[in-house]
Design an enzyme around this catalytic site. Sequence first.
Site, PDB file in Angstrom:
ATOM      1  N   THR A 185       0.837  -1.218   0.000  1.00  0.00           N
ATOM      2  CA  THR A 185       0.000   0.000   0.000  1.00  0.00           C
ATOM      3  C   THR A 185       0.857   1.246   0.000  1.00  0.00           C
ATOM      4  O   THR A 185       1.914   1.266   0.608  1.00  0.00           O
ATOM      5  CB  THR A 185      -0.839   0.017   1.297  1.00  0.00           C
ATOM      6  OG1 THR A 185      -1.733  -1.060   1.241  1.00  0.00           O
ATOM      7  CG2 THR A 185      -1.585   1.318   1.495  1.00  0.00           C
ATOM      8  N   THR A 203      -4.736   1.686  -2.079  1.00  0.00           N
ATOM      9  CA  THR A 203      -4.351   0.279  -1.913  1.00  0.00           C
ATOM     10  C   THR A 203      -5.324  -0.681  -2.595  1.00  0.00           C
ATOM     11  O   THR A 203      -6.488  -0.339  -2.812  1.00  0.00           O
ATOM     12  CB  THR A 203      -4.339  -0.061  -0.401  1.00  0.00           C
ATOM     13  OG1 THR A 203      -3.809  -1.369  -0.206  1.00  0.00           O
ATOM     14  CG2 THR A 203      -5.725  -0.016   0.214  1.00  0.00           C
ATOM     15  N   THR A 236       0.037   2.109   7.306  1.00  0.00           N
ATOM     16  CA  THR A 236       0.046   1.000   6.368  1.00  0.00           C
ATOM     17  C   THR A 236       0.269  -0.293   7.158  1.00  0.00           C
ATOM     18  O   THR A 236       0.741  -0.247   8.283  1.00  0.00           O
ATOM     19  CB  THR A 236       1.137   1.192   5.292  1.00  0.00           C
ATOM     20  OG1 THR A 236       1.181   0.041   4.455  1.00  0.00           O
ATOM     21  CG2 THR A 236       2.513   1.395   5.896  1.00  0.00           C
ATOM     22  N   GLY A 237      -0.096  -1.408   6.558  1.00  0.00           N
ATOM     23  CA  GLY A 237       0.050  -2.686   7.255  1.00  0.00           C
ATOM     24  C   GLY A 237      -1.301  -3.376   7.386  1.00  0.00           C
ATOM     25  O   GLY A 237      -2.190  -3.155   6.560  1.00  0.00           O
TER      26      GLY A 237
HETATM   27  C1  SD4 Z   1      -5.182  -2.763   4.252  1.00  0.00           C
HETATM   28  N1  SD4 Z   1      -3.555  -1.255   5.197  1.00  0.00           N
HETATM   29  O1  SD4 Z   1      -6.009  -2.856   3.371  1.00  0.00           O
HETATM   30  C2  SD4 Z   1      -3.927  -1.956   3.998  1.00  0.00           C
HETATM   31  C3  SD4 Z   1      -2.862  -2.867   3.487  1.00  0.00           C
HETATM   32  C4  SD4 Z   1      -1.471  -2.370   3.666  1.00  0.00           C
HETATM   33  O2  SD4 Z   1       0.750  -2.722   3.731  1.00  0.00           O
HETATM   34  O3  SD4 Z   1      -1.220  -1.240   3.989  1.00  0.00           O
HETATM   35  N2  SD4 Z   1      -0.475  -3.173   3.503  1.00  0.00           N
HETATM   36  O4  SD4 Z   1      -5.303  -3.325   5.340  1.00  0.00           O
END
Ligand code: SD4
Length: 330
Positions: A185, A203, A236-237
């Site tokens: 993302t 994302t 992010t995450g």
């Molecule tokens: C999500 N936060 O859809 C996003 C994915 C992401 O690094 O950031 N991945 O949960």
Amino acid sequence: MILSLSTWKHGFHPNQVTIEALNSGKSALDAVELGARDCESDIACMSVGRGGLPDATGEVTLDASIMDHDGNCGSVAFVRNYEHVIAVARRVMEKTPHVMLAGEGAEQFAEREGFEKTDLLTEKAKSLWEQWMAQPDKLHVRLRRAEEGTQEYVFVHGDEPEELVWRREYTPGATQGQQENSHDTIGVLAMDSAGRLAGACTTSGLAFKLHGRVGDSPIIGAGLYVDGRVAAAVATGDGELMMRACSTFHIVEMVRQGIEPAEACERALERIRQDKRLTGDKQCGLMVIRADGVWAGRSLRPGFQLAAASDVLPNTLFDITANSMEKARF
Ligand code: SD4
């Protein structure tokens, strides 16, 4: 001063686009949109825009949000067939009385606004989805990059203790390929020469998510929050963590109360660590710019990187941990 921050290693090029836009006199809002768009068009980045990995049914569904200095915001969720969802989110902010549009309604709005329809699923993403579908216990299988330079992915099975996976992949001295996984993302924060802040987040969400799942990225206060008088923050995450903790709102409110930006990120992570559903395989990366230009990034675990550039700092990649930021060695 001018300043831009972008999440992850693949944020390096978008961050260059953002800082160049700021350098040429564009507003923070225009600059973050341009940076985010750059990533949405990059098919090598497999969790943003075109080229993003699909959900469990094989469809690519995108989430995005954008926010300006004055607290105006727009977002879209569960959008299919439109590459530049960040621009659609901005249009929601500028042309409607609403903050968020989702699914079919968001797609109809994009069509009415003249956005071009695009097939978002690339051959590579489709093939990875097919491989995932063939896994025996696929709902407990995660995707990670394999070896340095290969651009290939491996599936990590649920029977492998995830703490071990993280420890193996993120030990100091790990190679570039080992530092990367399927988190891609992009979040972009910027401050323009007039001192105005803005942020964008876009994302395709977690790879192979359940159909209909929406993450933190389009949720104002979870994936993104900006109050230009105070700070801008992006996350992010694993989105469910930031959604349950309202992490970016939390950070901005702590900065409002006088807490230093790095400390605010650390305290937001502390809150996330209290999440009963936090497991050893989950990552969260946070970034913040305070209204005076002081910035910081922190993450639950090593492995998170961000790109930073300003009028005194050439575009530079940083390795982020739970309590430090260091210039990356690659
Ligand atoms: C999500 N936060 O859809 C996003 C994915 C992401 O690094 O950031 N991945 O949960």
